[in-house]
Design an enzyme around this catalytic site. Structure first.
Site, short mmCIF file in Angstrom:
data_model
loop_
_atom_site.label_atom_id
_atom_site.label_comp_id
_atom_site.label_asym_id
_atom_site.label_seq_id
_atom_site.Cartn_x
_atom_site.Cartn_y
_atom_site.Cartn_z
N LYS A 199 -11.77 0.03 -12.87
CA LYS A 199 -10.81 -0.33 -13.93
C LYS A 199 -9.94 -1.50 -13.47
CE LYS A 199 -6.93 2.16 -14.29
NZ LYS A 199 -5.65 1.40 -14.21
N ASN A 200 -9.44 -1.43 -12.25
CA ASN A 200 -8.48 -2.43 -11.79
C ASN A 200 -9.12 -3.74 -11.38
OD1 ASN A 200 -6.60 -0.55 -12.42
ND2 ASN A 200 -6.07 -0.02 -10.31
N ARG A 253 0.44 -1.61 -19.17
CA ARG A 253 1.24 -2.64 -18.53
C ARG A 253 0.37 -3.79 -18.01
NH1 ARG A 253 4.53 -2.51 -15.40
NH2 ARG A 253 3.78 -3.96 -13.86
N CYS A 297 6.98 3.17 -16.32
CA CYS A 297 5.89 4.14 -16.51
C CYS A 297 6.43 5.48 -16.03
CB CYS A 297 4.66 3.72 -15.71
SG CYS A 297 4.94 3.78 -13.95
N ARG A 319 8.58 -0.75 -13.28
CA ARG A 319 7.47 -1.56 -12.78
C ARG A 319 7.87 -3.02 -13.05
NH1 ARG A 319 2.67 1.43 -13.00
NH2 ARG A 319 1.61 -0.33 -12.00
N ASP A 321 -2.67 4.65 -4.96
CA ASP A 321 -3.41 5.29 -6.06
C ASP A 321 -4.19 6.50 -5.60
OD1 ASP A 321 -4.25 2.30 -7.98
OD2 ASP A 321 -2.40 3.41 -7.67
N ARG A 348 -7.63 7.34 -19.53
CA ARG A 348 -7.32 5.90 -19.39
C ARG A 348 -8.06 5.30 -18.21
NH1 ARG A 348 -1.30 4.13 -19.42
NH2 ARG A 348 -2.51 2.28 -18.95
C1 EPZ Z 1 -1.73 -2.46 -9.49
O1 EPZ Z 1 -0.53 -2.37 -10.22
C2 EPZ Z 1 -2.62 -1.34 -9.99
N1 EPZ Z 1 -2.86 -1.53 -11.43
C3 EPZ Z 1 -1.93 0.01 -9.77
O2 EPZ Z 1 -2.85 1.01 -10.16
C4 EPZ Z 1 -1.64 0.17 -8.28
O3 EPZ Z 1 -0.91 1.36 -8.10
C5 EPZ Z 1 -0.81 -1.03 -7.77
O4 EPZ Z 1 -1.50 -2.26 -8.08
C6 EPZ Z 1 -0.59 -0.98 -6.27
O5 EPZ Z 1 -1.83 -1.00 -5.62
C7 EPZ Z 1 -3.82 -2.39 -11.81
O6 EPZ Z 1 -4.47 -3.02 -10.99
C8 EPZ Z 1 -4.05 -2.52 -13.30
P1 EPZ Z 1 1.86 -4.23 -7.66
P2 EPZ Z 1 0.56 -3.57 -10.11
O7 EPZ Z 1 2.38 -5.41 -8.39
O8 EPZ Z 1 -0.15 -4.87 -9.99
C9 EPZ Z 1 6.47 -4.34 -6.72
C10 EPZ Z 1 -3.65 2.79 -11.41
O9 EPZ Z 1 -3.43 3.99 -11.25
N2 EPZ Z 1 6.55 -5.44 -7.69
O10 EPZ Z 1 0.83 -4.44 -6.59
O11 EPZ Z 1 1.54 -3.40 -11.19
C11 EPZ Z 1 6.16 -3.00 -7.37
O12 EPZ Z 1 7.33 -2.39 -7.85
C12 EPZ Z 1 -2.52 1.81 -11.30
O13 EPZ Z 1 -4.78 2.30 -11.65
C13 EPZ Z 1 7.74 -6.14 -7.82
O14 EPZ Z 1 8.74 -5.84 -7.16
O15 EPZ Z 1 1.25 -3.21 -8.73
C14 EPZ Z 1 5.53 -2.24 -6.23
O16 EPZ Z 1 6.55 -1.70 -5.43
C15 EPZ Z 1 -1.19 2.51 -11.19
N3 EPZ Z 1 7.79 -7.17 -8.70
C16 EPZ Z 1 4.80 -3.31 -5.43
O17 EPZ Z 1 5.35 -4.56 -5.87
C17 EPZ Z 1 6.70 -7.56 -9.44
O18 EPZ Z 1 6.80 -8.55 -10.21
C18 EPZ Z 1 3.30 -3.35 -5.66
O19 EPZ Z 1 3.07 -3.40 -7.07
C19 EPZ Z 1 5.50 -6.82 -9.30
C20 EPZ Z 1 5.45 -5.78 -8.41
#
Ligand code: EPZ
Length: 418
Positions: free
Chosen positions: A22-23, A92, A116, A121, A305, A397
């Site tokens: 999915k990701n 998202r 979420c 997020r 995850d 999902r």
């Molecule tokens: C991706 O989300 C995945 N989703 C998430 O999987 C996964 O948990 C996450 O990466 C971490 O591996 C998809 O790929 C669609 P991040 P993403 O930006 O990109 C902080 C699932 O279950 N951050 O890597 O949103 C954030 O708060 C989902 O499939 C900022 O501070 O995650 C977190 O602490 C759930 N500012 C860290 O970075 C930003 O602008 C990593 O988040 C963006 C993120």
């Protein structure tokens, strides 16, 4: 709302082909917006989130056709630049269209995704990174309003912290920008690496694939995306955790064992046997797993995850386990539900202490978010008696008919349409 009725305990045995990730498919779908013509992505999982993203793309003028596991996205008549709130709030990852729209349309109006089930997020890194490429971005009434009428230009940006989504979004802006960009502390999750590969195959000039530093030389146009989606390492990890929790022997095919190494290492610490082939893994578990200490980290660390699913396995370990969540400190909505099944878990901020019990007991529980819900399904399979999981749409999902796949391995799960 559908619910699952699960009778346990059952062990898991058999062979299963793992679905596409999915990701990985979501950023590839967004990347199609950078091109004009028909992009084709294969091995696409049949998921709510994928269908949902096609709705977003169609709202922008793309024409999407999902035929089995093959998705075609025709962007010949792309016209729009808006991803509305009523669509984005449900997924998202819709924010992925921001970079491509700014790069190819010069404009974007994308709803802020909101939070979420387990906390805020933020998208600040997406915005700052695209601003470094010259995008004018403002927040108005819950929308990100962006402009790059003169096109994007090369820039330099360092992600703090490492972010999967922000890396993908800013990278997709940079590949069509005028000049050179340098992106540092990029995410190196396999799903990001596949996006880099796909963009290069479409004509992008990107150095540093697989590393945290990407150097991009912007080009004028890209050919349509052609890619087979990599296997879903989180679906595979979820099934591996299920064997650790319920016992048995399962062979997972169509996976890249290298992508699973962070999960394999933890399961081996729990004395679960993992045998690797070139594109398959066999997981064997007899008695209760051993306890383990786990800290979630960006790839190649242990994935957030998989935190809920491994916690469910720790719930029946022969001792005390410790799990620290460093990516999303609030990501523990599964703890209260696991406790209802008899798990003995103490939470101190972002650290969970799990005191292993002999066996979980079935009970009615509530699904909250995608991975927490998957953990509850695994727990229900291993628990004594009947477990009812409400609101399984969360699971649909991100998992393709998880109940059918687990039943093919011996689980007893009935989906009751509600
Ligand atoms: C991706 O989300 C995945 N989703 C998430 O999987 C996964 O948990 C996450 O990466 C971490 O591996 C998809 O790929 C669609 P991040 P993403 O930006 O990109 C902080 C699932 O279950 N951050 O890597 O949103 C954030 O708060 C989902 O499939 C900022 O501070 O995650 C977190 O602490 C759930 N500012 C860290 O970075 C930003 O602008 C990593 O988040 C963006 C993120």
């Amino acid at each position: 709302m559908d619910r699952f009725i699960i009778h346990g305990p059952t062990r898991l045995a058999g062979e299963l082909a793992v679905s596409g990730a999915k990701n990985a498919v979501l950023p590839l779908m967004a990347a199609a917006l950078l091109t004009r013509g028909e992009s084709v992505v294969s091995n696409v999982p049949d998921l709510q989130d994928v269908r949902f993203f096609t709705t977003i793309l169609e709202g922008l003028g793309a024409r999407c056709t999902l035929d089995g596991h093959e998705l075609s996205i025709d962007t010949s008549n792309l016209a729009g630049f808006e991803a509305p709130y009523d669509l984005v709030r449900k997924m998202r990852a819709s924010v992925y269209v921001l970079g491509p729209l700014l790069a190819s349309q010069g404009r974007a109006r994308v709803s802020l995704p909101g939070g979420c089930a387990w906390g805020p997020r933020p998208v600040n890194l997406h915005l700052e990174g695209l601003r470094a490429l010259g995008a004018k971005l403002e927040l108005n009434e819950g929308y990100i309003e962006g402009e790059s009428l003169a096109g994007l230009h090369g820039g330099r940006y360092r992600f703090e912290p490492s972010s999967v989504g922000a890396t993908a979004n800013v990278l997709m802006g940079a590949v069509l920008a005028r000049g050179e960009s340098l992106l540092e502390n990029c995410a190196v999750e396999p799903e990001v690496t596949q996006l880099v590969e796909a963009l290069i195959a479409s004509g992008a000039k990107i150095e540093g694939i697989g590393t945290t530093t990407l150097q991009i030389q912007g080009v004028d146009e890209l050919q349509p995306i052609r890619r087979r989606v990599i296997a879903d390492r989180i679906e595979a990890g979820t099934l591996m955790a299920g064997v650790a929790l319920a016992g048995g022997r399962v062979r997972l095919t169509g996976v890249d064992p290298v992508h699973l190494r962070p999960v394999t290492a933890v399961l081996q610490d729990m004395q679960i046997r993992i045998d690797e082939d070139a594109d398959a893994l066999t997981v064997t578990a007899g008695e209760r797993p051993q306890p383990v200490e786990v800290v979630t980290r960006p790839y190649p660390g242990f994935p957030t995850d998989m935190q809920a699913q491994i916690m469910a396995a720790c719930a029946v370990a022969t001792g005390t386990s410790f799990m620290t969540e460093t990516i999303y400190p609030d990501r523990f909505t599964h703890v209260a539900e696991l406790r209802r099944l008899g798990a003995d878990i103490r939470l101190d901020g972002a650290q969970a202490t799990i005191f292993g019990v002999e066996r979980l007991q079935g009970a009615p529980v509530m699904a909250t978010d995608l991975r927490a819900s998957a953990a509850l399904v695994l727990a229900g399979v291993a628990a004594e008696g009947e477990t009812v999981i409400n609101r399984v749409y969360h699971i649909d999902r991100g998992y393709e008919r998880i109940e059918e796949r687990l039943c093919s391995l011996g689980a007893r799960i009935e989906r009751v349409r509600g």
